[in-house]
Write a protein that holds these residues in place. Structure first.
Motif, mmCIF file in Angstrom:
data_model
loop_
_atom_site.group_PDB
_atom_site.id
_atom_site.type_symbol
_atom_site.label_atom_id
_atom_site.label_comp_id
_atom_site.label_asym_id
_atom_site.label_seq_id
_atom_site.Cartn_x
_atom_site.Cartn_y
_atom_site.Cartn_z
ATOM 1 N N VAL A 6 -81.792 82.990 52.453
ATOM 2 C CA VAL A 6 -82.453 81.945 52.331
ATOM 3 C C VAL A 6 -82.613 81.297 53.412
ATOM 4 O O VAL A 6 -82.910 82.933 55.165
ATOM 5 C CB VAL A 6 -81.385 80.665 52.922
ATOM 6 N N GLY A 7 -84.005 80.530 54.349
ATOM 7 C CA GLY A 7 -84.150 80.611 55.336
ATOM 8 C C GLY A 7 -84.710 81.157 55.953
ATOM 9 O O GLY A 7 -86.483 81.257 55.393
ATOM 10 N N GLY A 8 -84.778 81.152 57.349
ATOM 11 C CA GLY A 8 -85.432 82.050 57.774
ATOM 12 C C GLY A 8 -86.285 83.389 57.831
ATOM 13 O O GLY A 8 -87.621 83.745 57.640
ATOM 14 N N VAL A 9 -85.903 84.257 57.414
ATOM 15 C CA VAL A 9 -86.429 85.647 56.064
ATOM 16 C C VAL A 9 -87.610 85.444 55.239
ATOM 17 O O VAL A 9 -88.034 86.318 55.395
ATOM 18 C CB VAL A 9 -84.793 86.785 56.086
ATOM 19 N N ASP A 40 -80.619 86.294 55.727
ATOM 20 C CA ASP A 40 -79.161 85.655 55.601
ATOM 21 C C ASP A 40 -79.144 84.950 53.884
ATOM 22 O O ASP A 40 -80.490 84.732 52.970
ATOM 23 C CB ASP A 40 -79.368 83.906 56.226
ATOM 24 N N VAL A 41 -77.890 85.590 53.343
ATOM 25 C CA VAL A 41 -77.445 84.964 51.950
ATOM 26 C C VAL A 41 -76.780 83.439 52.238
ATOM 27 O O VAL A 41 -75.694 83.876 52.684
ATOM 28 C CB VAL A 41 -76.809 86.496 51.704
ATOM 29 N N VAL A 42 -76.771 82.725 51.199
ATOM 30 C CA VAL A 42 -75.634 82.060 50.584
ATOM 31 C C VAL A 42 -75.362 82.124 49.664
ATOM 32 O O VAL A 42 -75.854 82.496 48.503
ATOM 33 C CB VAL A 42 -76.916 80.970 50.927
ATOM 34 N N VAL A 43 -74.473 81.993 49.340
ATOM 35 C CA VAL A 43 -73.448 82.059 48.054
ATOM 36 C C VAL A 43 -72.736 80.719 47.322
ATOM 37 O O VAL A 43 -72.002 80.228 48.315
ATOM 38 C CB VAL A 43 -72.544 83.253 48.186
ATOM 39 N N VAL A 44 -73.009 80.493 46.607
ATOM 40 C CA VAL A 44 -72.526 79.297 46.331
ATOM 41 C C VAL A 44 -70.867 79.454 46.148
ATOM 42 O O VAL A 44 -70.574 80.239 44.737
ATOM 43 C CB VAL A 44 -72.561 78.901 45.234
ATOM 44 N N GLY A 45 -69.753 79.775 46.607
ATOM 45 C CA GLY A 45 -68.612 80.080 46.094
ATOM 46 C C GLY A 45 -68.343 81.410 47.729
ATOM 47 O O GLY A 45 -68.845 80.573 48.916
#
Ligand code: CTP
Length: 475
Positions: A32-35, A49-54
């Motif tokens: 996600v995001g800037g990258v 940046d990695v977002v995880v639902v958990g």
């Protein structure tokens, strides 16, 4: 949601490992995001940046195990984030969050949330993009706020009501200007309106964070874009009030002076074209900062800014301190360039003497090339002939500098005769006499009276000692 598959953007080897680990844990992970913004803009990016639902920490540890049992994972329990370095990338994991902010502080109240909650709390639509990394969704771009369209239209816009986004984190107002300057994007009118309305809220942001964004503006291709926006929105005056005073032209007896604000912006832009030295950009920004404080009108000479280089170098120190910037050799460098920025111009105006060039080399040392860049950028005029003439003169100064440097080696000059040797020769303790002799040697070298070598300096030392009535102790 866009149906196009974006798997081709996931070139870094970490993505494959994240997919495996997330599948094993049965969670959904997204980059996600800037990258993502940078992948789409073909800009280099090393922060993934990695977002995880958990749990972000659990996924980071699971991915690290896929890489090597020895890979070090930094866990920040308080923030629920974890990070490691892999294949040149700084990879950070966080659980999807729902945040709300207390209006008087930057400390968010954080709860677990969905990917959408996480996208909602981000600063600009161009930074809300996410690409799914695993499961059947893999490669899908989740663009809940029209971020792709905004990238295409070069638009900076908040995903939520801008008053909410900026009140959540007022630093984002600086970030808007930074992205505009860095990417050459424009700010959506409603977003800009909200920045103007909330500008005063910058007061709750630490100077360090403000300067970090401001430095990125200085390092952008055309810094004046960001600086002008900061000014128009009323942000600049919050942290650099001295800059405001540079604005405008005063006229007496039909004689005006340059608008020093516009002139400074032009100089900064010119430096940005030839250098990415942040401190040289700061020197350009502050080179005329004391002009308002030193301004006087003189019937004979018109507008004078006597001593502005000296007062300016002092002001640079005060500004660095007020912005909590490093008060170290970087500041000294900036102060030195401000202090010396009129010297090469003075050389051009007189007939260029060897001795004046030697003194400039001696005073500027290794920073002479940067000083020349600043001085050349400082030549701004509406008259192209005048600019041409000035630059041709500077070219002569450069030639002369190279010639003298080769002959006399004065850059980083060290006295050819040391204070110790003076004391030994005349049997002196540290005293005024040692200083007098050292100064006489230095001045004679700078004036070209003696050559810059040991023999000539030793001989002069003996003569000076004699003048002072000293007896040789070493014979
Ligand atoms: N972010 C935000 N508000 C902030 C700072 C960051 O919403 N005040 C979000 C944005 O979605 C941003 C992401 O966090 O894309 C990562 O932040 P950061 O690494 O600071 O910025 P980037 O957008 O990656 O830009 P750069 O790497 O150029 O600093």
């Amino acid at each position: 949601m866009t149906m196009e598959n974006f798997t081709h953007l996931l070139q870094h080897p970490v993505y494959q490992l994240i997919e495996t680990a997330a599948d094993k844990l049965g969670v959904s992970a997204y980059v996600v995001g800037g990258v993502v913004r940078d992948y789409i803009l073909h800009r280099p990016s090393t922060d993934i940046d990695v977002v995880v639902v958990g749990s972000g920490v659990e996924l980071a540890q699971a991915v690290a195990r896929e890489i090597s049992p020895n890979l070090h994972v930094n866990v920040f329990k308080n923030f629920g984030t974890a990070q490691f370095f892999y294949h040149g990338a700084d990879v950070e994991f966080v659980g999807a969050r729902k945040e709300s902010y207390n209006p008087d502080s930057r400390k968010p109240v954080v709860e677990n949330g969905t990917l959408e909650d996480d996208q909602n709390r981000r600063d600009f639509t161009i930074n809300t993009l996410a690409i799914a990394l695993n499961g059947s969704e893999k490669g899908t771009l989740i663009d809940s706020f029209g971020g792709i369209q905004d990238i295409q239209d070069k638009r900076i816009r908040t995903p939520l009501d801008p008053d909410i986004t900026f009140s959540d984190d007022p630093l984002r107002m600086m970030r808007a200007m930074r992205f505009a300057s860095q990417l050459g994007f424009h700010i959506d009118p409603e977003t800009f309106r909200a920045i103007k309305d909330n500008a005063h809220r910058l007061e709750i942001i630490s100077k360090e964070r403000i300067v970090e964004e401001f430095n990125k503006i200085l390092l952008s291709p055309k810094p004046s874009v960001g600086i002008q926006l900061l000014d128009e929105a009323g942000l600049l005056v919050q942290f650099l009030p001295q800059f405001d005073k540079l604005k405008g032209v005063e006229v007496i007896n039909k004689r005006g002076h340059k608008d020093n604000y516009l002139h400074t912006l032009e100089v900064v832009d010119k430096i940005a074209m030839v250098s990415s030295n942040l401190w040289l950009l700061w020197a350009a920004l502050l080179h005329d900062i004391a002009k308002p404080a030193t301004k006087k009108y003189d019937e004979e000479h018109g507008w004078m800014f006597h001593g502005h280089e000296y007062v300016g170098s002092k002001m640079a120190g005060a500004i660095f301190r007020s912005l909590k910037m490093p008060v170290n050799e970087k500041l000294k460098y900036v102060q030195k360039l401000i202090l010396l920025h009129l010297r090469p111009i003075a050389l051009v105006e007189d007939t260029i003497t060897d001795s004046a060039v030697r003194r400039l080399l001696f005073d500027a040392g290794d920073d002479i090339d940067d000083l020349m860049l600043l001085c050349e950028a400082d030549v701004t005029s509406k008259n192209p002939e005048k600019i041409k003439r000035c630059l041709a003169n500077f070219a002569k100064v450069r030639e002369k500098l190279a010639e003298i440097e080769e002959k006399d080696r004065l850059r980083n000059w060290q006295p050819p005769v040391s204070g110790d040797l003076i004391m030994q020769t005349f049997g002196l303790h540290p005293s005024e006499e040692v200083g007098i002799i050292k100064t006489a040697i230095r001045e004679a070298i700078l004036d070209g009276v003696i050559d810059n070598n040991f023999e000539a300096a030793f001989e002069l030392m003996l003569k000076e000692g004699e003048k002072l009535g000293l007896k040789r102790n070493d014979l």
